[in-house]
Design an enzyme around this catalytic site. Sequence first.
Site, PDB file in Angstrom:
ATOM      1  N   CYS A  27      35.330  33.479  40.455  1.00  0.00           N
ATOM      2  CA  CYS A  27      35.310  34.915  40.745  1.00  0.00           C
ATOM      3  C   CYS A  27      34.292  35.602  39.836  1.00  0.00           C
ATOM      4  O   CYS A  27      34.454  35.600  38.610  1.00  0.00           O
ATOM      5  CB  CYS A  27      36.710  35.491  40.515  1.00  0.00           C
ATOM      6  SG  CYS A  27      36.777  37.271  40.351  1.00  0.00           S
ATOM      7  N   CYS A  64      35.452  38.669  37.808  1.00  0.00           N
ATOM      8  CA  CYS A  64      36.274  38.329  36.651  1.00  0.00           C
ATOM      9  C   CYS A  64      35.422  37.738  35.526  1.00  0.00           C
ATOM     10  O   CYS A  64      35.656  38.020  34.359  1.00  0.00           O
ATOM     11  CB  CYS A  64      37.342  37.306  37.036  1.00  0.00           C
ATOM     12  SG  CYS A  64      38.234  37.691  38.543  1.00  0.00           S
ATOM     13  N   ASP A  65      34.447  36.905  35.870  1.00  0.00           N
ATOM     14  CA  ASP A  65      33.865  36.040  34.850  1.00  0.00           C
ATOM     15  C   ASP A  65      32.364  36.161  34.598  1.00  0.00           C
ATOM     16  O   ASP A  65      31.874  35.586  33.623  1.00  0.00           O
ATOM     17  CB  ASP A  65      34.193  34.576  35.185  1.00  0.00           C
ATOM     18  CG  ASP A  65      35.690  34.310  35.107  1.00  0.00           C
ATOM     19  OD1 ASP A  65      36.391  35.089  34.433  1.00  0.00           O
ATOM     20  OD2 ASP A  65      36.172  33.347  35.723  1.00  0.00           O
TER      21      ASP A  65
END
Lengths: 404, 108
Positions: A134, A137-138
């Site tokens: 993702c 997210c990252d």
Amino acid sequence: MVNSYDLIIIGGGPAGLSAAIYGGRAKLKTLIINKGAVGGLVNTTREIVNYPGYGQISGSDLMLDFKKHAERFGVEFLRDIVVSTDFSQEDKVIKTKKGKEFTAKAVIIACGSEPRLLNIPGEKRLQGSGVAYCATCDAEFFEGEDVVVIGSGDQAIEEGMYITKFAKKVTVIVLHDEGILDCNKVSAERAFRKEKMEFIWNSTVEEVLGEESVKGVKIKNLKTGDSSELECQGVFFFVGMVPSTQYLKESGVEMDKRGYIPVNNLMETNLEGVYAVGDNRIKYLRQVVSAAGDGATAAVAAERYIEELNAFKTNIANSYKKVLLVFFNASNTESLEFSSLMEELQREHNEDYKIVKVDLATKKNLAEKYEIKAVPAVIVLDKGKKVKELGCSMDKAKLKAQII
Amino acid sequence: MSLEKLNSSRFEEVIYDNGEPCLVIFSRKSCHVCQGVVPVLEDLQPQFEGKFSFYYVDVEEDKALYQRFSLKGVPQILLFKDGEYQGKLAGKVEEEDVEEKITDVLNS
Ligand SMILES: Cc1cc2nc3c(=O)[nH]c(=O)nc-3n(C[C@H](O)[C@H](O)[C@H](O)COP(=O)(O)OP(=O)(O)OC[C@H]3O[C@@H](n4cnc5c(N)ncnc54)[C@H](O)[C@@H]3O)c2cc1C
């Protein structure tokens, strides 16, 4: 605690929430069981620009609006995971991971899909240490570093471009020949223009390298069969999605090889009172707007089904006359002629019994309950209890003799 | 959220000065996987009341902390006891995984 509902929806993404809004509004006692955060996959989307009425909104804000709307209509929410189901009876049973059990008259399957894993060496072990799924997210963790993206669909290319905001370089590993991506044209053109983005064609990743953290990937060229290594600190997997329908394996719900559920235009599955909507069904367009449309359709169909079910029950159980259940099938001429004959008989002996016609194609549970396998068939019920099954003859006198 | 939020100085105090047996989830508001895992921890918390503590760090607000542990993604759950790092869990974890790991740390 009351555990019976009119409608249970498995999954709280856009499809499930839309179904809930319609279910709640129709005054059905409705429960959504959802694992994780309500909103589903859309929560990962930074920006949605194609949901009608919202020019630009983040996925999670849009889902918050869906959820509030459903709550306004009295929908209940439970955070839990459905692990098994029993759809063989009229009251459908749903069991959850936390050991709860619920029944519902109708069930809507809206559990969407999840990222597919490649299951290559290093993938699982290095999760959180460079292997990611993702970008929202990252991506930030890879500031100034080299990142590999596996896949070339809309998600891979759009997420890949987002990662270029942070990474030094993003290398996309593509299965196809040079110049061919699986994403939409606009994204492809933008990606080709992006300075920080490079492509490796006709290739796939065989292994993620590194002990404590990702140090590189082993790439295999599908044309030449050659393997090579590429140094990188991050690998994002965007190799498609799989429907989250594994828990339905034993449920009797029909699925294709990959686990997607076929439905008709009412979103009905092969099982009566069980519907499938959104990304977990076989469909053309997997988007929020189409998921919402599916949800609305299924909830309205479920409402009609429940209404019919209730009417049917009162018709039989509360009847002071004997009830003849006449099973027919619209595509079977013999059974249609037979049910007309039964109606004729009934008109002549109106005071003795009443006839309820049952379409075998749509009332499978009822047919199973009374072990009806072929049409025409007639069973006699007295106060809801089966007293006998008639021999189906086209001879009026013979029929009459059996009834009276 | 029922988990106590840690910043750098509170982190030092809890983990190293007090040596509490505890876990810390590193998460981000915009990460849907994190939003799924945090409630799992909230559910588990009462079961370990008084024996094991639960904390969280917002990686957007405390960059130094995740850099210190070389984290490359959220959510990640780091476990500590007596001021020592005891291992981590990454990504979409289930309740049983966390429970097992806590029990291991408590029994070690
Ligand atoms: C990166 C990305 C970008 C996208 N961008 C857009 C966009 O811009 N516009 C757009 O319209 N669409 C977009 N989409 C597509 C859109 O997100 C999906 O089509 C939509 O979310 C499908 O909705 P759904 O309700 O069917 O499933 P989901 O959103 O997947 O929701 C399913 C829910 O069910 C839950 N669940 C699964 N199994 C169980 C179980 N056993 N028990 C309980 N709960 C369960 C899941 O946790 C989840 O919450 C994007 C998708 C991705 C991945």
